[in-house]
Write a protein that holds these residues in place. Structure first.
Motif, PDB file in Angstrom:
ATOM      1  N   LEU A   9      67.196  -3.036  83.954  1.00 42.88           N
ATOM      2  CA  LEU A   9      68.556  -3.134  84.485  1.00 42.88           C
ATOM      3  C   LEU A   9      68.669  -4.397  85.314  1.00 42.88           C
ATOM      4  CD1 LEU A   9      71.393  -1.986  85.155  1.00 42.88           C
ATOM      5  CD2 LEU A   9      70.321  -0.847  87.104  1.00 42.88           C
ATOM      6  N   ILE A  10      69.657  -5.227  85.000  1.00 48.86           N
ATOM      7  CA  ILE A  10      69.959  -6.435  85.769  1.00 48.86           C
ATOM      8  C   ILE A  10      71.380  -6.258  86.289  1.00 48.86           C
ATOM      9  CG2 ILE A  10      70.236  -8.930  85.704  1.00 48.86           C
ATOM     10  CD1 ILE A  10      68.293  -8.916  83.313  1.00 48.86           C
ATOM     11  N   ALA A  11      71.549  -6.299  87.629  1.00 53.43           N
ATOM     12  CA  ALA A  11      72.868  -6.015  88.191  1.00 53.43           C
ATOM     13  C   ALA A  11      73.105  -6.816  89.457  1.00 53.43           C
ATOM     14  CB  ALA A  11      72.996  -4.528  88.499  1.00 53.43           C
ATOM     15  N   ASP A  12      74.379  -7.107  89.727  1.00 56.66           N
ATOM     16  CA  ASP A  12      74.800  -7.676  90.998  1.00 56.66           C
ATOM     17  C   ASP A  12      76.096  -6.966  91.393  1.00 56.66           C
ATOM     18  OD1 ASP A  12      76.853  -8.851  89.510  1.00 56.66           O
ATOM     19  OD2 ASP A  12      76.150 -10.883  89.746  1.00 56.66           O
ATOM     20  N   GLY A  13      76.879  -7.552  92.259  1.00 54.98           N
ATOM     21  CA  GLY A  13      78.075  -6.893  92.754  1.00 54.98           C
ATOM     22  C   GLY A  13      79.175  -6.681  91.736  1.00 54.98           C
ATOM     23  N   THR A  14      79.177  -7.422  90.642  1.00 58.61           N
ATOM     24  CA  THR A  14      80.277  -7.322  89.687  1.00 58.61           C
ATOM     25  C   THR A  14      79.842  -7.080  88.250  1.00 58.61           C
ATOM     26  OG1 THR A  14      80.317  -9.719  89.354  1.00 58.61           O
ATOM     27  CG2 THR A  14      81.766  -8.827  91.060  1.00 58.61           C
ATOM     28  N   GLN A  15      78.561  -7.186  87.952  1.00 62.20           N
ATOM     29  CA  GLN A  15      78.111  -7.045  86.575  1.00 62.20           C
ATOM     30  C   GLN A  15      76.826  -6.228  86.500  1.00 62.20           C
ATOM     31  OE1 GLN A  15      77.821 -10.756  84.380  1.00 62.20           O
ATOM     32  NE2 GLN A  15      79.146 -11.737  85.873  1.00 62.20           N
ATOM     33  N   ALA A  16      76.635  -5.567  85.384  1.00 62.82           N
ATOM     34  CA  ALA A  16      75.385  -4.862  85.120  1.00 62.82           C
ATOM     35  C   ALA A  16      75.097  -4.968  83.626  1.00 62.82           C
ATOM     36  CB  ALA A  16      75.474  -3.403  85.533  1.00 62.82           C
ATOM     37  N   ARG A  17      73.827  -5.099  83.297  1.00 62.57           N
ATOM     38  CA  ARG A  17      73.410  -5.222  81.906  1.00 62.57           C
ATOM     39  C   ARG A  17      72.066  -4.519  81.750  1.00 62.57           C
ATOM     40  NH1 ARG A  17      73.485 -11.076  79.702  1.00 62.57           N
ATOM     41  NH2 ARG A  17      75.649 -10.500  79.556  1.00 62.57           N
ATOM     42  N   VAL A  18      71.904  -3.813  80.637  1.00 64.07           N
ATOM     43  CA  VAL A  18      70.636  -3.157  80.342  1.00 64.07           C
ATOM     44  C   VAL A  18      70.006  -3.859  79.151  1.00 64.07           C
ATOM     45  CG1 VAL A  18      69.517  -1.010  79.663  1.00 64.07           C
ATOM     46  CG2 VAL A  18      71.448  -0.944  81.238  1.00 64.07           C
ATOM     47  N   LEU A  19      68.748  -4.262  79.335  1.00 59.79           N
ATOM     48  CA  LEU A  19      67.983  -4.897  78.270  1.00 59.79           C
ATOM     49  C   LEU A  19      66.871  -3.959  77.832  1.00 59.79           C
ATOM     50  CD1 LEU A  19      67.590  -8.435  79.890  1.00 59.79           C
ATOM     51  CD2 LEU A  19      69.333  -7.703  78.287  1.00 59.79           C
ATOM     52  N   ASP A  35      76.709  -2.502  79.020  1.00 63.55           N
ATOM     53  CA  ASP A  35      77.023  -3.806  79.592  1.00 63.55           C
ATOM     54  C   ASP A  35      78.354  -3.666  80.328  1.00 63.55           C
ATOM     55  OD1 ASP A  35      76.883  -6.479  80.113  1.00 63.55           O
ATOM     56  OD2 ASP A  35      77.189  -7.142  78.058  1.00 63.55           O
ATOM     57  N   TRP A  36      78.352  -3.799  81.670  1.00 63.94           N
ATOM     58  CA  TRP A  36      79.551  -3.570  82.478  1.00 63.94           C
ATOM     59  C   TRP A  36      79.930  -4.813  83.252  1.00 63.94           C
ATOM     60  CZ3 TRP A  36      75.394  -0.137  82.716  1.00 63.94           C
ATOM     61  CH2 TRP A  36      75.608   1.110  82.136  1.00 63.94           C
ATOM     62  N   SER A  37      81.226  -4.929  83.518  1.00 69.09           N
ATOM     63  CA  SER A  37      81.731  -6.017  84.341  1.00 69.09           C
ATOM     64  C   SER A  37      83.037  -5.562  84.984  1.00 69.09           C
ATOM     65  CB  SER A  37      81.976  -7.256  83.477  1.00 69.09           C
ATOM     66  OG  SER A  37      82.456  -8.311  84.251  1.00 69.09           O
ATOM     67  N   ILE A  38      83.205  -5.899  86.274  1.00 70.49           N
ATOM     68  CA  ILE A  38      84.453  -5.619  86.977  1.00 70.49           C
ATOM     69  C   ILE A  38      84.894  -6.888  87.689  1.00 70.49           C
ATOM     70  CG2 ILE A  38      83.955  -3.165  87.314  1.00 70.49           C
ATOM     71  CD1 ILE A  38      83.277  -3.846  90.249  1.00 70.49           C
ATOM     72  N   ASP A  39      86.146  -6.930  88.073  1.00 69.07           N
ATOM     73  CA  ASP A  39      86.644  -8.074  88.839  1.00 69.07           C
ATOM     74  C   ASP A  39      86.016  -8.078  90.225  1.00 69.07           C
ATOM     75  OD1 ASP A  39      88.278  -8.824  86.742  1.00 69.07           O
ATOM     76  OD2 ASP A  39      89.988  -7.672  87.493  1.00 69.07           O
ATOM     77  N   ALA A  40      85.713  -9.258  90.700  1.00 73.70           N
ATOM     78  CA  ALA A  40      85.135  -9.384  92.047  1.00 73.70           C
ATOM     79  C   ALA A  40      86.163  -8.968  93.093  1.00 73.70           C
ATOM     80  CB  ALA A  40      84.696 -10.818  92.290  1.00 73.70           C
ATOM     81  N   LEU A  41      85.716  -8.260  94.129  1.00 70.82           N
ATOM     82  CA  LEU A  41      86.611  -7.866  95.215  1.00 70.82           C
ATOM     83  C   LEU A  41      86.888  -9.067  96.114  1.00 70.82           C
ATOM     84  CD1 LEU A  41      84.989  -4.465  96.236  1.00 70.82           C
ATOM     85  CD2 LEU A  41      87.070  -4.821  94.907  1.00 70.82           C
TER      86      LEU A  41
END
Length: 59
Positions: A9-19, A35-41
């Motif tokens: 799992l690679i993730a930060d405040g706005t994105q996440a991805r599973v390899l 694979d997820w992504s949201i708008d930055a707050l």
């Protein structure tokens, strides 16, 4: 021999991805549906507008 698969799992405040790593010499591949992504707050959405409440009651 049982196949060994490792998910990363690679993730930060706005994105996440599973390899996925399928074993030696297989490399990494992206799991398409994980694979997820949201708008930055904005900072105004994160910051508070005042101080928190302190302890109350008799000591």
């Amino acid at each position: 021999m049982k196949k060994t698969v490792t998910w990363i799992l690679i993730a930060d405040g706005t994105q996440a991805r599973v390899l996925e790593h399928g074993g030696p010499g297989k490399g990494l591949s992206t799991i398409k549906d994980l694979d997820w992504s949201i708008d930055a707050l904005q900072s105004k959405d994160i910051d508070t507008d005042g101080y928190g409440r302190g302890p109350t009651g008799a000591q």
